[in-house]
Design a protein around this motif. Sequence first.
Motif, PDB file in Angstrom:
ATOM      1  N   GLN A 253     154.410  29.351  48.073  1.00 31.65           N
ATOM      2  CA  GLN A 253     153.970  29.824  49.414  1.00 31.65           C
ATOM      3  C   GLN A 253     155.041  29.953  50.406  1.00 31.65           C
ATOM      4  OE1 GLN A 253     150.319  27.728  49.789  1.00 31.65           O
ATOM      5  NE2 GLN A 253     149.267  29.307  49.012  1.00 31.65           N
ATOM      6  N   ARG A 254     155.634  28.711  50.531  1.00 29.19           N
ATOM      7  CA  ARG A 254     156.704  28.564  51.684  1.00 29.19           C
ATOM      8  C   ARG A 254     157.791  29.479  51.516  1.00 29.19           C
ATOM      9  NH1 ARG A 254     156.747  26.964  56.333  1.00 29.19           N
ATOM     10  NH2 ARG A 254     155.448  24.929  55.825  1.00 29.19           N
TER      11      ARG A 254
ATOM     12  N   TYR B  23     156.486  32.958  52.413  1.00 28.94           N
ATOM     13  CA  TYR B  23     156.552  32.931  53.663  1.00 28.94           C
ATOM     14  C   TYR B  23     157.754  33.243  54.611  1.00 28.94           C
ATOM     15  CZ  TYR B  23     155.120  31.042  58.402  1.00 28.94           C
ATOM     16  OH  TYR B  23     155.116  31.054  59.640  1.00 28.94           O
TER      17      TYR B  23
ATOM     18  N   ALA C 151     152.230  35.917  51.760  1.00 31.27           N
ATOM     19  CA  ALA C 151     152.396  34.642  51.096  1.00 31.27           C
ATOM     20  C   ALA C 151     151.223  34.381  50.378  1.00 31.27           C
ATOM     21  CB  ALA C 151     153.126  33.479  51.828  1.00 31.27           C
TER      22      ALA C 151
ATOM     23  N   ILE D 245     148.498  28.491  61.337  1.00 30.09           N
ATOM     24  CA  ILE D 245     149.472  28.662  60.180  1.00 30.09           C
ATOM     25  C   ILE D 245     150.388  27.353  60.076  1.00 30.09           C
ATOM     26  CG2 ILE D 245     151.385  29.934  59.157  1.00 30.09           C
ATOM     27  CD1 ILE D 245     149.933  32.300  60.504  1.00 30.09           C
TER      28      ILE D 245
ATOM     29  N   TRP E 233     152.325  34.884  56.735  1.00 32.91           N
ATOM     30  CA  TRP E 233     151.350  34.297  55.827  1.00 32.91           C
ATOM     31  C   TRP E 233     150.371  35.036  54.987  1.00 32.91           C
ATOM     32  CZ3 TRP E 233     150.339  30.293  53.286  1.00 32.91           C
ATOM     33  CH2 TRP E 233     149.184  29.865  52.659  1.00 32.91           C
TER      34      TRP E 233
END
Length: 344
Positions: free
Chosen positions: A274-275, A278, A248, A265, A245
């Motif tokens: 972001q996903r 991540y 990301a 998180i 995370w």
Amino acid sequence: MSTFPGDVRFSVLDRSRTREGEDAPQALRDTVRLAQEVEALGYHRFWVSEHHSVPGVAGSAPTVLAAAVAAATTGIRVGTGGVMLPNHQPMVVAEQFGVLEALFPGRIDMGVGRSVGFTDGIRRALGRDKDDADRFGEQLGELLGWFTGDQTAHPQVHARPAEGLRVPPFVLATGEGASIAAAAGLPLVIGDLRGRDRLLAAVETYRSGFRPSSWSAEPYVVIAGTVAVAETEAEARRLLMPEAWSLAHSRTRGVFPPLVAPEAIEELPMTEKQRGFYESGLSGHLYGTEEQVAGALEGAVKETGAQEVLVTTSTYDRAALSESYRRLARAVGLTPRARRSLPA
């Protein structure tokens, strides 16, 4: 349980990551405590890193931190992974490692890399330019010359107490750095384990181009990567979540933040971008139970022919991180080290 040849070494690199609600001094003190723990477990080296102006990383002065680690331990080798040579004058780096070797003889490693500050502002603050990385080979030669007394860049100047001392040098590298390490005849530290094809190509470049030197008669390869071990595969994967995370977040917001708990998180809303970062940050690392990780590491060592594995794991829960290193030590058959008394 998989077993490794007795000559394969396992070591630890800690980046002094900060945790949410924790300040940088605490992170540095915890790095020293972790060194004491992994020393007792039987790991071969403990290295610290160099980062500047990164909110989530407290380790900005690796030679200073290495001194604290060496003073708090008695048997484990201590060094840097690494000092970023383009950020510094080679003479000053030699002097610093000379002092470390003088104080802790026979235990100090000098790992150096070719990165410079990652933003224009940081580079200006350091008095450096992005192009300074292109001079890494030249700087490396000068650095080694300060120890042997053979440097010619500054006639009649001597780096004391470094001159005449032997501090084992290592080159931290990606693709291009492998050639520099080979030409200099130095051990190579290379990662990460996720990009296996690129890793294997760089190792082959290094071995094929290696020139024996007074520092190393033959190639020596250290493969570096993230390894997480827990009672179950799911728990081990969970250890990777805080770092994934943080990565990301940095890729989408420009700031590398302190680590947060996996529970937090799981509640975070993530954009699609972001996903993606991540999930990428979670993939490819070596994680699982002791049996799973031992098997995966055995395969990585066999593929690369590496003489050493440098583990760089970070997670939010420090107790879980310590347990991961305990499980890893057991999985690869490390012999616990009896603790000697510290010098008075």
